[in-house]
Design an enzyme around this catalytic site. Structure first.
Site, PDB file in Angstrom:
ATOM      1  N   TYR A 156       0.826  -1.220   0.000  1.00 52.03           N
ATOM      2  CA  TYR A 156       0.000   0.000   0.000  1.00 52.03           C
ATOM      3  C   TYR A 156       0.858   1.267   0.000  1.00 52.03           C
ATOM      4  O   TYR A 156       0.322   2.370   0.044  1.00 52.03           O
ATOM      5  CB  TYR A 156      -1.079  -0.021   1.084  1.00 52.03           C
ATOM      6  CG  TYR A 156      -0.654  -0.184   2.530  1.00 52.03           C
ATOM      7  CD1 TYR A 156       0.241   0.697   3.142  1.00 52.03           C
ATOM      8  CD2 TYR A 156      -1.206  -1.201   3.304  1.00 52.03           C
ATOM      9  CE1 TYR A 156       0.594   0.568   4.466  1.00 52.03           C
ATOM     10  CE2 TYR A 156      -0.862  -1.339   4.641  1.00 52.03           C
ATOM     11  CZ  TYR A 156       0.045  -0.446   5.220  1.00 52.03           C
ATOM     12  OH  TYR A 156       0.394  -0.567   6.546  1.00 52.03           O
ATOM     13  N   GLY A 198       3.692  -9.137   1.491  1.00 54.16           N
ATOM     14  CA  GLY A 198       2.247  -9.282   1.721  1.00 54.16           C
ATOM     15  C   GLY A 198       2.045  -9.761   3.137  1.00 54.16           C
ATOM     16  O   GLY A 198       2.894  -9.539   4.004  1.00 54.16           O
TER      17      GLY A 198
HETATM   18  C1  HXC Z   1      -6.132   4.959  17.644  1.00 54.13           C
HETATM   19  C2  HXC Z   1      -4.165   4.972  18.839  1.00 54.13           C
HETATM   20  C3  HXC Z   1      -4.113   3.547  18.809  1.00 54.13           C
HETATM   21  C4  HXC Z   1      -5.185   2.864  18.145  1.00 54.13           C
HETATM   22  C5  HXC Z   1      -2.390   4.265  19.888  1.00 54.13           C
HETATM   23  N1  HXC Z   1      -3.074   5.358  19.516  1.00 54.13           N
HETATM   24  N2  HXC Z   1      -3.003   3.154  19.471  1.00 54.13           N
HETATM   25  N3  HXC Z   1      -5.147   5.659  18.259  1.00 54.13           N
HETATM   26  N4  HXC Z   1      -6.154   3.605  17.577  1.00 54.13           N
HETATM   27  N5  HXC Z   1      -5.199   1.530  18.075  1.00 54.13           N
HETATM   28  C6  HXC Z   1      -2.759   6.739  19.797  1.00 54.13           C
HETATM   29  C7  HXC Z   1      -2.659   7.036  21.285  1.00 54.13           C
HETATM   30  O1  HXC Z   1      -3.934   7.301  21.836  1.00 54.13           O
HETATM   31  C8  HXC Z   1      -1.788   8.279  21.302  1.00 54.13           C
HETATM   32  O2  HXC Z   1      -2.502   9.430  20.928  1.00 54.13           O
HETATM   33  C9  HXC Z   1      -0.822   8.013  20.149  1.00 54.13           C
HETATM   34  O3  HXC Z   1      -1.446   7.037  19.307  1.00 54.13           O
HETATM   35  C10 HXC Z   1       0.513   7.484  20.625  1.00 54.13           C
HETATM   36  O4  HXC Z   1       0.261   6.330  21.425  1.00 54.13           O
HETATM   37  P1  HXC Z   1       1.396   5.669  22.311  1.00 54.13           P
HETATM   38  O5  HXC Z   1       0.895   4.380  22.834  1.00 54.13           O
HETATM   39  O6  HXC Z   1       1.924   6.683  23.283  1.00 54.13           O
HETATM   40  O7  HXC Z   1       2.530   5.483  21.215  1.00 54.13           O
HETATM   41  P2  HXC Z   1       3.847   4.641  21.213  1.00 54.13           P
HETATM   42  O8  HXC Z   1       4.175   4.122  22.592  1.00 54.13           O
HETATM   43  O9  HXC Z   1       4.852   5.467  20.508  1.00 54.13           O
HETATM   44  O10 HXC Z   1       3.439   3.355  20.349  1.00 54.13           O
HETATM   45  C11 HXC Z   1       3.401   3.378  18.982  1.00 54.13           C
HETATM   46  C12 HXC Z   1       2.357   2.460  18.410  1.00 54.13           C
HETATM   47  C13 HXC Z   1       2.460   1.025  18.964  1.00 54.13           C
HETATM   48  C14 HXC Z   1       2.493   2.494  16.893  1.00 54.13           C
HETATM   49  C15 HXC Z   1       1.007   3.024  18.785  1.00 54.13           C
HETATM   50  O11 HXC Z   1       1.459   0.186  18.393  1.00 54.13           O
HETATM   51  C16 HXC Z   1       3.806   0.405  18.760  1.00 54.13           C
HETATM   52  O12 HXC Z   1       4.743   0.657  19.516  1.00 54.13           O
HETATM   53  N6  HXC Z   1       3.978  -0.410  17.726  1.00 54.13           N
HETATM   54  C17 HXC Z   1       5.258  -1.054  17.366  1.00 54.13           C
HETATM   55  C18 HXC Z   1       5.084  -2.394  16.723  1.00 54.13           C
HETATM   56  C19 HXC Z   1       4.095  -2.421  15.581  1.00 54.13           C
HETATM   57  O13 HXC Z   1       3.161  -1.608  15.472  1.00 54.13           O
HETATM   58  N7  HXC Z   1       4.284  -3.439  14.727  1.00 54.13           N
HETATM   59  C20 HXC Z   1       3.413  -3.648  13.608  1.00 54.13           C
HETATM   60  C21 HXC Z   1       4.064  -3.249  12.343  1.00 54.13           C
HETATM   61  S1  HXC Z   1       3.049  -3.948  11.164  1.00 54.13           S
HETATM   62  P3  HXC Z   1      -3.029  10.527  22.021  1.00 54.13           P
HETATM   63  O14 HXC Z   1      -3.583  11.623  21.197  1.00 54.13           O
HETATM   64  O15 HXC Z   1      -4.049   9.784  22.843  1.00 54.13           O
HETATM   65  O16 HXC Z   1      -1.816  10.932  22.829  1.00 54.13           O
HETATM   66  C22 HXC Z   1       2.976  -3.221   9.757  1.00 54.13           C
HETATM   67  C23 HXC Z   1       2.226  -4.092   8.749  1.00 54.13           C
HETATM   68  C24 HXC Z   1       1.909  -3.483   7.500  1.00 54.13           C
HETATM   69  O17 HXC Z   1       3.445  -2.160   9.546  1.00 54.13           O
HETATM   70  C25 HXC Z   1       1.010  -4.169   6.492  1.00 54.13           C
HETATM   71  C26 HXC Z   1       0.426  -5.497   6.727  1.00 54.13           C
HETATM   72  C27 HXC Z   1      -0.377  -6.099   5.630  1.00 54.13           C
HETATM   73  P1  NAP Z   2       6.862  -6.391  14.652  1.00 58.19           P
HETATM   74  O1  NAP Z   2       7.367  -7.696  15.168  1.00 58.19           O
HETATM   75  O2  NAP Z   2       5.903  -5.614  15.498  1.00 58.19           O
HETATM   76  O3  NAP Z   2       8.126  -5.502  14.293  1.00 58.19           O
HETATM   77  C1  NAP Z   2       8.214  -4.134  14.516  1.00 58.19           C
HETATM   78  C2  NAP Z   2       9.516  -3.861  15.246  1.00 58.19           C
HETATM   79  O4  NAP Z   2       9.767  -2.451  15.239  1.00 58.19           O
HETATM   80  C3  NAP Z   2       9.506  -4.317  16.699  1.00 58.19           C
HETATM   81  O5  NAP Z   2      10.644  -5.112  16.943  1.00 58.19           O
HETATM   82  C4  NAP Z   2       9.609  -3.027  17.507  1.00 58.19           C
HETATM   83  O6  NAP Z   2      10.369  -3.234  18.694  1.00 58.19           O
HETATM   84  C5  NAP Z   2      10.316  -2.111  16.511  1.00 58.19           C
HETATM   85  N1  NAP Z   2      10.069  -0.694  16.763  1.00 58.19           N
HETATM   86  C6  NAP Z   2       8.860  -0.082  16.873  1.00 58.19           C
HETATM   87  N2  NAP Z   2       9.027   1.211  17.157  1.00 58.19           N
HETATM   88  C7  NAP Z   2      10.363   1.431  17.208  1.00 58.19           C
HETATM   89  C8  NAP Z   2      11.160   2.573  17.474  1.00 58.19           C
HETATM   90  N3  NAP Z   2      10.626   3.763  17.721  1.00 58.19           N
HETATM   91  N4  NAP Z   2      12.514   2.440  17.447  1.00 58.19           N
HETATM   92  C9  NAP Z   2      13.071   1.224  17.182  1.00 58.19           C
HETATM   93  N5  NAP Z   2      12.374   0.118  16.939  1.00 58.19           N
HETATM   94  C10 NAP Z   2      11.031   0.221  16.962  1.00 58.19           C
HETATM   95  O7  NAP Z   2       6.142  -6.589  13.237  1.00 58.19           O
HETATM   96  P2  NAP Z   2       6.594  -7.311  11.876  1.00 58.19           P
HETATM   97  O8  NAP Z   2       5.384  -7.861  11.266  1.00 58.19           O
HETATM   98  O9  NAP Z   2       7.781  -8.175  12.102  1.00 58.19           O
HETATM   99  O10 NAP Z   2       7.027  -6.051  10.983  1.00 58.19           O
HETATM  100  C11 NAP Z   2       8.341  -5.909  10.460  1.00 58.19           C
HETATM  101  C12 NAP Z   2       8.292  -5.055   9.208  1.00 58.19           C
HETATM  102  O11 NAP Z   2       7.550  -5.716   8.188  1.00 58.19           O
HETATM  103  C13 NAP Z   2       7.627  -3.695   9.390  1.00 58.19           C
HETATM  104  O12 NAP Z   2       8.328  -2.723   8.649  1.00 58.19           O
HETATM  105  C14 NAP Z   2       6.259  -3.893   8.806  1.00 58.19           C
HETATM  106  O13 NAP Z   2       5.687  -2.695   8.351  1.00 58.19           O
HETATM  107  C15 NAP Z   2       6.604  -4.825   7.650  1.00 58.19           C
HETATM  108  N6  NAP Z   2       5.472  -5.570   7.113  1.00 58.19           N
HETATM  109  C16 NAP Z   2       4.947  -6.608   7.816  1.00 58.19           C
HETATM  110  C17 NAP Z   2       3.912  -7.332   7.261  1.00 58.19           C
HETATM  111  C18 NAP Z   2       3.330  -8.525   7.955  1.00 58.19           C
HETATM  112  O14 NAP Z   2       2.358  -9.097   7.476  1.00 58.19           O
HETATM  113  N7  NAP Z   2       3.875  -8.949   9.062  1.00 58.19           N
HETATM  114  C19 NAP Z   2       3.403  -6.977   6.014  1.00 58.19           C
HETATM  115  C20 NAP Z   2       3.956  -5.903   5.332  1.00 58.19           C
HETATM  116  C21 NAP Z   2       5.014  -5.212   5.896  1.00 58.19           C
HETATM  117  P3  NAP Z   2      10.188  -2.363  20.044  1.00 58.19           P
HETATM  118  O15 NAP Z   2       8.736  -2.368  20.381  1.00 58.19           O
HETATM  119  O16 NAP Z   2      11.080  -3.073  21.036  1.00 58.19           O
HETATM  120  O17 NAP Z   2      10.715  -0.986  19.751  1.00 58.19           O
END
Ligand code: HXC
Ligand code: NAP
Length: 292
Positions: A156, A198
């Site tokens: 996307y 994907g």
């Molecule tokens: C709406 C949300 C929310 C949710 C958090 N927020 N979760 N809003 N819906 N589900 C809001 C909070 O209310 C807050 O806003 C702001 O976002 C920041 O939240 P924090 O929890 O303080 O943020 P932080 O600790 O920095 O965490 C970041 C995060 C969290 C993105 C929200 O999920 C995270 O740390 N993720 C890391 C791992 C991850 O996401 N992995 C997946 C990657 S997968 P306010 O206004 O209340 O302060 C991927 C796949 C792609 O990319 C494609 C697949 C097909």
């Molecule tokens: P994941 O396990 O949640 O990986 C995300 C990683 O990013 C975690 O290890 C997290 O560790 C780290 N991270 C998040 N915020 C960070 C920060 N501020 N600084 C440093 N590290 C940070 O998910 P995943 O599925 O393996 O995703 C890996 C990659 O693949 C991502 O780029 C995602 O967009 C991509 N992707 C995944 C899929 C899928 O289907 N899984 C599909 C398309 C693309 P901490 O929380 O310890 O920081």
């Protein structure tokens, strides 16, 4: 079918120092495990040092090679500079940077606070920019060549997607950076490529994209023409090739690895997949010239 097996020959990445952001979990960890098997040395980095230390210990126990865990929040440039310093202090060099760290969740865009928007954009776009800038500057200033970036994006990044707008915007920016620097930094011997995976099952992505009981209700594999999710090893195989010297002429490329998921709704007549062989016989009888 061999897609669950390692593809490259032993020592294909021998002595390469590879820095993986988000390397303690999910796909970052899986790619790292395979890089180790191919002779690389790793730095794994993310915010949670306890996760990184556990992963590093398990990786070293399995593969016997070196893994350095370093806590670094990629949103902060000063922490990324420390990541670079620690990498150089430990290994004396860095060869490959894998920008894999990400943050994401699903939400209607109008429900997002500005802070929620920034939470995703700061990790994905600003974080990838910070790491790329710090390591790129170092390589260029020290005239170090044969280096590369591999950036993990999504399909996307070019189609856009509802309900993950901050992530789509950020990944599009990372893809633009990849293609821009592939040209600008080629003269310094630095390659930049990307992979658009994907659906690959990971706890981090799937718990956020399909929270609650959505995982039971929606089977992401069904969206894929090949009717399955990706295997981590097949992503690791591709990533290992792209960061290896065998891919020395690959630059500015984004490789999609998604079983044709993103094309599923793109082809105008793809919806005809619901037709049975009997339907096709009937339609042929209507549309084929008599006697052919
Ligand atoms: C709406 C949300 C929310 C949710 C958090 N927020 N979760 N809003 N819906 N589900 C809001 C909070 O209310 C807050 O806003 C702001 O976002 C920041 O939240 P924090 O929890 O303080 O943020 P932080 O600790 O920095 O965490 C970041 C995060 C969290 C993105 C929200 O999920 C995270 O740390 N993720 C890391 C791992 C991850 O996401 N992995 C997946 C990657 S997968 P306010 O206004 O209340 O302060 C991927 C796949 C792609 O990319 C494609 C697949 C097909
Ligand atoms: P994941 O396990 O949640 O990986 C995300 C990683 O990013 C975690 O290890 C997290 O560790 C780290 N991270 C998040 N915020 C960070 C920060 N501020 N600084 C440093 N590290 C940070 O998910 P995943 O599925 O393996 O995703 C890996 C990659 O693949 C991502 O780029 C995602 O967009 C991509 N992707 C995944 C899929 C899928 O289907 N899984 C599909 C398309 C693309 P901490 O929380 O310890 O920081």
């Amino acid at each position: 079918m061999k897609y669950k097996e390692g593809m490259l020959r032993d020592e294909a990445l021998k002595d390469k120092v590879i820095v993986i952001t988000g390397g303690g979990t999910g796909l970052g960890r899986s790619m790292g495990e395979y890089f180790l098997r191919l002779g690389a040395k790793l730095v794994i980095t993310s915010r949670k040092i306890e996760v990184l230390e556990k992963t590093a210990a398990e990786m070293m126990a399995s593969h016997g090679s070196e893994v350095l865990p370093v806590a670094c929040d990629v949103r902060h440039y000063d922490q990324v500079e420390q990541l670079l310093s620690k990498t150089l202090a430990h290994y004396g060099k860095a060869d490959v940077v894998l920008n894999n760290a990400a943050g994401n969740f699903i939400s209607p865009t109008e429900r997002l606070s500005p802070n929620a928007f920034d939470a995703v954009i700061d990790i994905v776009l600003k974080g990838s920019k910070n790491v790329t800038l710090a390591f790129g500057k170092h390589w260029i200033e020290n005239k170090q060549t044969d280096k590369c970036f591999l950036n993990i994006v999504t399909t996307y990044a070019w189609t856009g997607s509802s309900f993950v707008v901050p992530s789509a915007m950020a990944k599009a920016g990372v893809l633009a950076m990849t293609r821009s620097l592939a040209v600008e930094w080629a003269k310094y011997g630095i390659r930049s490529n990307a992979i658009a995976p994907g659906p690959f099952p990971t706890k981090g992505a799937w718990s956020r994209l399909l929270p609650g009981n959505l995982q039971e209700k929606l089977d992401l594999a069904k969206q894929v023409p090949l009717k399955r999710a990706g295997e981590h090893q097949e992503l690791a195989n591709l990533a290992a090739y792209m960061v290896s010297d065998f891919a020395a002429y690959m630059n500015g490329e984004v490789v999609t690895l998604d079983g044709a998921e993103w094309l599923q709704d793109a082809g105008q007549l793809n919806f005809l997949d619901v037709l049975t062989p009997e339907h096709w016989d009937y339609l042929a009888s209507l549309s084929k010239p008599k006697g052919s």
